[in-house]
Design a protein around this motif. Structure first.
Motif, mmCIF file in Angstrom:
data_model
loop_
_atom_site.group_PDB
_atom_site.id
_atom_site.type_symbol
_atom_site.label_atom_id
_atom_site.label_comp_id
_atom_site.label_asym_id
_atom_site.label_seq_id
_atom_site.Cartn_x
_atom_site.Cartn_y
_atom_site.Cartn_z
ATOM 1 N N THR A 22 0.826 -1.207 0.000
ATOM 2 C CA THR A 22 0.000 0.000 0.000
ATOM 3 C C THR A 22 0.860 1.257 0.000
ATOM 4 O OG1 THR A 22 -1.768 -1.186 1.163
ATOM 5 C CG2 THR A 22 -1.853 1.215 1.192
ATOM 6 N N THR A 25 1.846 1.769 -3.624
ATOM 7 C CA THR A 25 0.776 2.275 -4.492
ATOM 8 C C THR A 25 0.386 3.705 -4.112
ATOM 9 O OG1 THR A 25 -0.890 1.171 -3.094
ATOM 10 C CG2 THR A 25 -0.128 -0.005 -5.051
ATOM 11 N N LYS A 26 0.482 4.046 -2.840
ATOM 12 C CA LYS A 26 0.223 5.434 -2.436
ATOM 13 C C LYS A 26 1.240 6.365 -3.079
ATOM 14 C CE LYS A 26 -0.274 8.445 1.593
ATOM 15 N NZ LYS A 26 -0.214 8.537 3.086
ATOM 16 N N TYR A 29 0.549 6.766 -6.926
ATOM 17 C CA TYR A 29 -0.473 7.734 -7.321
ATOM 18 C C TYR A 29 0.007 9.172 -7.116
ATOM 19 C CZ TYR A 29 -3.987 4.139 -8.157
ATOM 20 O OH TYR A 29 -4.682 3.072 -8.676
ATOM 21 N N GLN A 54 -5.763 2.825 -3.637
ATOM 22 C CA GLN A 54 -4.404 2.381 -3.326
ATOM 23 C C GLN A 54 -4.403 0.936 -2.838
ATOM 24 O OE1 GLN A 54 -5.855 5.211 -2.490
ATOM 25 N NE2 GLN A 54 -4.428 6.923 -2.320
#
Length: 404
Positions: A22, A25-26, A29, A54
């Motif tokens: 996570t 992916t945070k 973005y 996310q």
């Protein structure tokens, strides 16, 4: 095809992704939108703020790493995501941008642990997975455009009718502005609505389930107004639709998409279970069954807070009078005094194992359910405890895919 060395390198990162997925992916973005703010016209901003997107991407990356040696195992998930991408207007040219920023996020979060070998392996693996998505989505775009009444990306539709269904749900009847034919759809599918809100720099795209059977001269969506509650901001698009959009206005929508659909060739009894606005795909399935199959036993169960928040109740009860094979049950968590006087519900409180198994004739049925995630988790646990076969359990998330 990926080399054995690449496969083993990817698999070696699974424990790391379980811990840092996570965070990666945070960061992904953050980098993506900083360098390509135009992509904010595609992504759901609310899901970004709540961390749902996310988490969904982290789960997808984790699954890809786990199954990198047998990618066919994740093909159903690929198709589910591809439906979303096609309805949003995601194109092949977006994938290199995503790949570049995903690798950059891996490197930034993991630091020295993301050595050249790991980055090379993930770059190679990403290209293979991206090619699968691009191929699947290209076929979907082609099929969407070439089908009778179909089109690619977004098409203008006029709001022919706007009908209040309950205190929180309003239906919008949409007809093509050009007067042409519209594509058929499978019960359970959704459309994307592309909204331009005045004074907002970005467009906003939301998916809404179609809430009627196919074959009508319109598409119908039934939208719950999402007001601010317990720290969560109001739904920008749902509030705009309820407050600002009126009959005669024009909305841009995608062709129908989605893989959560009724198996119409299935002869087993069908059980449709919904909570709140999760009833919208269930109504589409119910209306289709009422129109096309007069013999298949159907149990329709809807859970709401109380009668004032219960949409389309009269419609479903009228169908039950016309179709003896249809059984209908209402479950109210907090019935009002009026509900009690009218004796207008079958169960007070939440759906539980004893009650559900008592009203459903057999566990050898096909179960479809949709609603808030806690509601779906509860229903799923009941069905598992009852011993319902996994192949007979079907459900849909509103928003990014999660797990039950």
């Amino acid at each position: 095809m990926l080399s054995e060395k690449t496969i083993q390198t990817i698999k070696s990162t699974v424990p790391v992704l379980e811990v840092h997925g996570t965070a990666i992916t945070k960061k992904f973005y953050e980098l993506l939108f900083a360098n390509h703010p135009e992509l904010l016209n595609i992504f759901n901003h609310a899901n970004q703020k709540q961390g749902k997107q996310q988490t969904a991407l982290a789960n997808a990356v984790y699954a890809a790493a786990q199954h990198i040696d047998k990618l066919e195992a994740i093909l159903p998930v690929v198709k589910q995501i591809a439906h979303k991408h096609r309805s949003l207007g995601v194109r092949a040219e977006h994938y290199p941008i995503v790949g570049e920023h995903l690798l950059a996020a891996i490197q930034e979060v993991l630091g020295k642990a993301a050595n050249a070998e790991i980055l090379r392996a993930w770059g190679e693996a990403y290209n293979v997975i991206a090619d699968v998505f691009i191929s699947v989505e290209a076929d979907m775009y082609k099929q969407s455009q070439e089908q009778y009444g179909g089109w690619a990306e977004f098409r203008p539709f006029r709001v022919a009718r706007k009908v209040k269904e309950s205190d929180v749900i309003t239906s919008f009847y949409l007809v093509p502005q050009d007067g042409g034919a519209i594509a058929a759809f499978k019960p359970g599918q959704y459309i994307s609505v592309n909204i331009q809100i005045p004074d907002d720099p970005h467009t906003h795209i939301r998916q809404y389930s179609l809430s009627d059977a196919s074959g009508k001269p319109y598409y119908r969506i039934s939208v719950k107004r999402e007001d601010s509650i317990q720290g969560h901001p109001a739904g920008k698009v749902s509030v705009f639709l309820h407050e600002q959009v009126k009959e005669g206005d024009v909305l841009a929508i995608s062709a129908p998409a989605g893989d959560f659909t009724l198996e119409q060739q299935d002869a087993k009894p069908v059980v449709l279970i919904s909570g709140g606005v999760g009833l919208t795909p269930m109504i589409s399935m119910l209306n289709t069954l009422a129109k096309t199959d007069s013999s298949r036993p159907v149990t329709f169960i809807h859970a709401a807070q109380h009668g004032d928040m219960h949409a389309m109740r009269e419609h479903v009860e009228e169908l039950a009078l016309e179709h003896p094979q249809l059984s209908v049950y209402w479950c109210y968590a907090k019935p009002t005094d009026r509900d009690r006087v009218l004796n207008s519900f079958h169960k007070e409180g939440l759906i539980d194992f004893p009650w559900l198994t008592s009203v459903v004739g057999t566990k050898e049925s096909s179960f479809y359910f949709c609603g808030p995630i806690p509601f779906m988790k509860a229903v799923n646990e009941i069905l598992k405890e009852w011993g319902v076969r996994e192949t007979n359990i079907h459900y849909e998330f509103f928003g990014p895919a999660s797990t039950l």
